[in-house]
Enzyme design. Sequence first.
Site, short mmCIF file in Angstrom:
data_model
loop_
_atom_site.label_atom_id
_atom_site.label_comp_id
_atom_site.label_asym_id
_atom_site.label_seq_id
_atom_site.Cartn_x
_atom_site.Cartn_y
_atom_site.Cartn_z
N ASP A 146 0.70 -1.16 0.42
CA ASP A 146 0.24 -0.07 0.25
C ASP A 146 0.91 1.16 0.25
O ASP A 146 0.68 2.31 0.30
CB ASP A 146 -0.77 -0.15 0.68
CG ASP A 146 -2.13 -0.83 1.02
OD1 ASP A 146 -2.67 -1.03 -0.27
OD2 ASP A 146 -2.09 -1.18 1.72
N ASP B 184 -6.30 -4.26 -6.57
CA ASP B 184 -6.00 -2.75 -5.83
C ASP B 184 -4.88 -2.10 -5.68
O ASP B 184 -4.19 -0.93 -5.57
CB ASP B 184 -6.40 -2.34 -4.18
CG ASP B 184 -7.84 -3.14 -3.75
OD1 ASP B 184 -8.27 -4.41 -4.73
OD2 ASP B 184 -8.06 -3.38 -2.48
N1 GLY Z 1 -7.47 -1.38 -1.11
C1 GLY Z 1 -8.25 -2.10 -0.08
C2 GLY Z 1 -9.73 -1.62 -0.44
O1 GLY Z 1 -9.94 -1.26 -1.28
O2 GLY Z 1 -10.77 -2.05 0.05
#
Ligand code: GLY
Length: 394
Positions: free
Chosen positions: A114, A174
């Site tokens: 992330d 993501d």
């Molecule tokens: N990256 C985590 C979400 O979109 O919930």
Amino acid sequence: MKSSIIAFFCLLTVLSFDIIAQKKPSKIGEIAAQLDYAFDEIAKVKAINPKAVSPRSTKGDTLLMVPSKDWTSGFFAGDLWYMYELTKDEKWLVKAKEFTAPLEREKTNGTTHDMGFKMYCSFGNGYRLTKDPKYRDILLEAARTLTTRFNPTIGCIKSWDHHNDVWPFPVIIDNMMNLELLFWAFKETKDSLFYKVAISHANTTMKNHFRADYSSYHVIGYDVKTGKAIQKNTHQGYNDASAWARGQSWGLYSYAMCFRETGDAKYLNQAENIAQFILKHPNLPEDLVPYWDYNAPTIPNTPRDVSAASIMASAFYELSTQVPAKAKFYKQTADKLMESLSAKYRAGLKTNKGFLLTSSTGNLPANSEINVPMVYADYYYLEALLRKRNLKKQ
Ligand code: GLY
């Protein structure tokens, strides 16, 4: 006598303009007032928990704040950088710096994918707007750390270190969003490693995450020995075969971003195909704000995901600049999304613990963060406002 009558009418005119202005403050003025309220609420939580650096959501009547390691920690600082860009008011610069600084420690945190969410939304916007060399150093270190999660056999950056009993090497859709940090690092340093990792991840994801209709799986599990995609699952969606709404938005946004950064038409093609999937989906509501999963069986009696809509709005403004033949259509789509968000999902002043938007859904299957404000919904809403304004300027 005559001049005092004129002066009286002038005063009356000024006052009535003032009353009208007070009754209908500008959109940015309303947002500023709401963020001022957010600062008050944040201060209350920080007084009890100094490690809480950024607001994430709400739980009942409580403001949920997170430490820097949380994937959402960079979005609020990003909101403040966008406010600085939108208003040019130094007040937001001061606040943006204040909320960005505590995230620095994440630059060496190699336990998560992330990095882009945390560092590029905060330091990335900060560097773009201030050119502070300290921010540059921090971002480059963050980008280097992110590349340590790249596996050359697989061709992807590993998403999670958790759930390794289920997925030895999970990659979630993501993760594509984090590539923007790597493209930036390549442009800054000309170190091709950053570019190669980003391209490889984007291409491998394009190959394995997408179905024939251009919807995407949420999680792909890879075999670390062969590099093959061996599991196709969901984590936050309805089921493995379904189209989790935010995941579709991450895909749309990130392939438009990949086209911007590389000029490679295959990424634009991918983004446009994802756009088609979304916009032609029979379960997409009239206001374009999706339910949390396009295949949720209880549609229409199931929550929306406003964050999926604000990510889409920002992405459609970007697409409108990339496809001249469809510029009008993509801009109208983005405008419609923004109208829906502003009219139906904007929180009233001094409500919603200071978040701008209501009604996002984090992880419905886990019964977590359902129909609540989410900081990332606000971030992409502000980014979309900025993109809309920049389009008007052209
Ligand atoms: N990256 C985590 C979400 O979109 O919930």
